[in-house]
Design an enzyme around this catalytic site. Structure first.
Site, PDB file in Angstrom:
ATOM      1  N   SER A 198     -30.450  72.828 -76.562  1.00  0.00           N
ATOM      2  CA  SER A 198     -31.486  73.350 -75.667  1.00  0.00           C
ATOM      3  C   SER A 198     -32.508  72.251 -75.428  1.00  0.00           C
ATOM      4  O   SER A 198     -32.621  71.312 -76.230  1.00  0.00           O
ATOM      5  CB  SER A 198     -32.174  74.558 -76.320  1.00  0.00           C
ATOM      6  OG  SER A 198     -33.366  74.918 -75.638  1.00  0.00           O
ATOM      7  N   TYR A 250     -37.404  77.942 -83.485  1.00  0.00           N
ATOM      8  CA  TYR A 250     -36.255  77.679 -82.619  1.00  0.00           C
ATOM      9  C   TYR A 250     -36.145  76.192 -82.321  1.00  0.00           C
ATOM     10  O   TYR A 250     -35.041  75.619 -82.355  1.00  0.00           O
ATOM     11  CB  TYR A 250     -36.402  78.484 -81.329  1.00  0.00           C
ATOM     12  CG  TYR A 250     -35.243  78.347 -80.369  1.00  0.00           C
ATOM     13  CD1 TYR A 250     -33.942  78.670 -80.759  1.00  0.00           C
ATOM     14  CD2 TYR A 250     -35.460  77.927 -79.054  1.00  0.00           C
ATOM     15  CE1 TYR A 250     -32.888  78.559 -79.866  1.00  0.00           C
ATOM     16  CE2 TYR A 250     -34.406  77.814 -78.167  1.00  0.00           C
ATOM     17  CZ  TYR A 250     -33.117  78.135 -78.573  1.00  0.00           C
ATOM     18  OH  TYR A 250     -32.073  78.025 -77.685  1.00  0.00           O
TER      19      TYR A 250
END
Length: 252
Positions: free
Chosen positions: A137, A150
């Site tokens: 990501s 995250y």
């Protein structure tokens, strides 16, 4: 004289029960791969495998037993591994961090990718230009408030990709990291926000055209189908409306 038997190249996609994983399995099948769909939700992956003429393996990537069963199903050769399983939990700031959520994110994103990659490297070594794709990501390339857990997990996945590239190059294995920005899928934000549909919808509110799972699947299929001498180290893909995690144009 009989015609030679043509064997389809083999791909494994983890987290294939929905979102980017499902779209990737479908896209690779269109490219001529036999796809092993791996995920925890058996019914979903069995249906997907049936639709794309692939195989389904129920697999929690954090379970060494499940991953060993996946490796047995793969056998002695593998062309492409797509490490897609993972996800995000919560948006708490560090002062309010829920440690269990951090642990779950690290396990599913990092330990899961490690388990599967380690188990399938022997099969990847048997194919010229075998490829490991790690779906990370843009959270693995930067940080933002409320995203530390995250971001930490995705930064760790980036380290796996970069280190594996150094360690596996002499085996002829290619390693590509895919870093999507805002992708509107059915479950990502809903899971991250604890099932709050209204809050999940707000993540995409006003964004004219966020990415969809098929956009990322197209990128994965592109890197997976390059000639064996070509390696794309990293591919960052964002919607036009997004310049950075914190810079997103929303229509009013």
């Amino acid at each position: 004289m009989t015609d030679a038997i043509t064997t389809r190249p083999l791909a494994v996609v983890t987290g294939a029960s929905s979102g980017i994983g499902e779209a990737t399995a479908r896209r690779l099948a269109q490219e001529g791969f036999e796809v092993i769909c791996a995920a925890r939700r058996t019914e979903r992956i069995e249906q997907l495998a049936k639709e794309i003429d692939g195989r389904a393996v129920t697999c929690d990537v954090t379970s060494e037993e499940d991953v060993a069963r996946l490796a047995q199903e793969v056998g002695d050769r593998l062309d492409v591994l797509v490490n897609n399983a993972g996800g995000a939990l919560g948006t708490e700031r560090i002062a309010d961090a829920v440690v269990d959520k951090w642990r779950q994110m690290y396990d599913s994103n990092v330990i899961g990718a490690l388990n599967v990659t380690k188990a399938l490297l022997p099969a990847l070594r048997q194919v010229k230009g075998g490829m490991v794709v790690i779906v990370s990501s843009i959270a693995g390339l930067g940080v933002y408030e409320g995203g530390a857990g995250y971001c930490a997990a995705k930064h760790a996945e980036t380290v796996i990709a970069e280190t594996l590239r150094l360690e596996a190059v002499e085996d002829g294995i290619r390693v590509c990291e895919i870093d999507p920005g805002l992708v509107h899928t059915e479950e990502f934000s809903l899971v991250r926000l604890g099932g709050d549909r209204a809050a999940a919808d707000k993540v995409y509110e006003g964004v004219a055209e966020p990415l969809v799972a098929e956009d990322v699947a197209d990128a994965i299929a592109y890197v997976a189908t390059r000639p064996s001498h070509v390696n794309i180290d990293r591919l960052v893909i964002k919607p036009q409306a997004q310049a950075a995690p914190h810079k997103l144009v929303r229509q009013r």
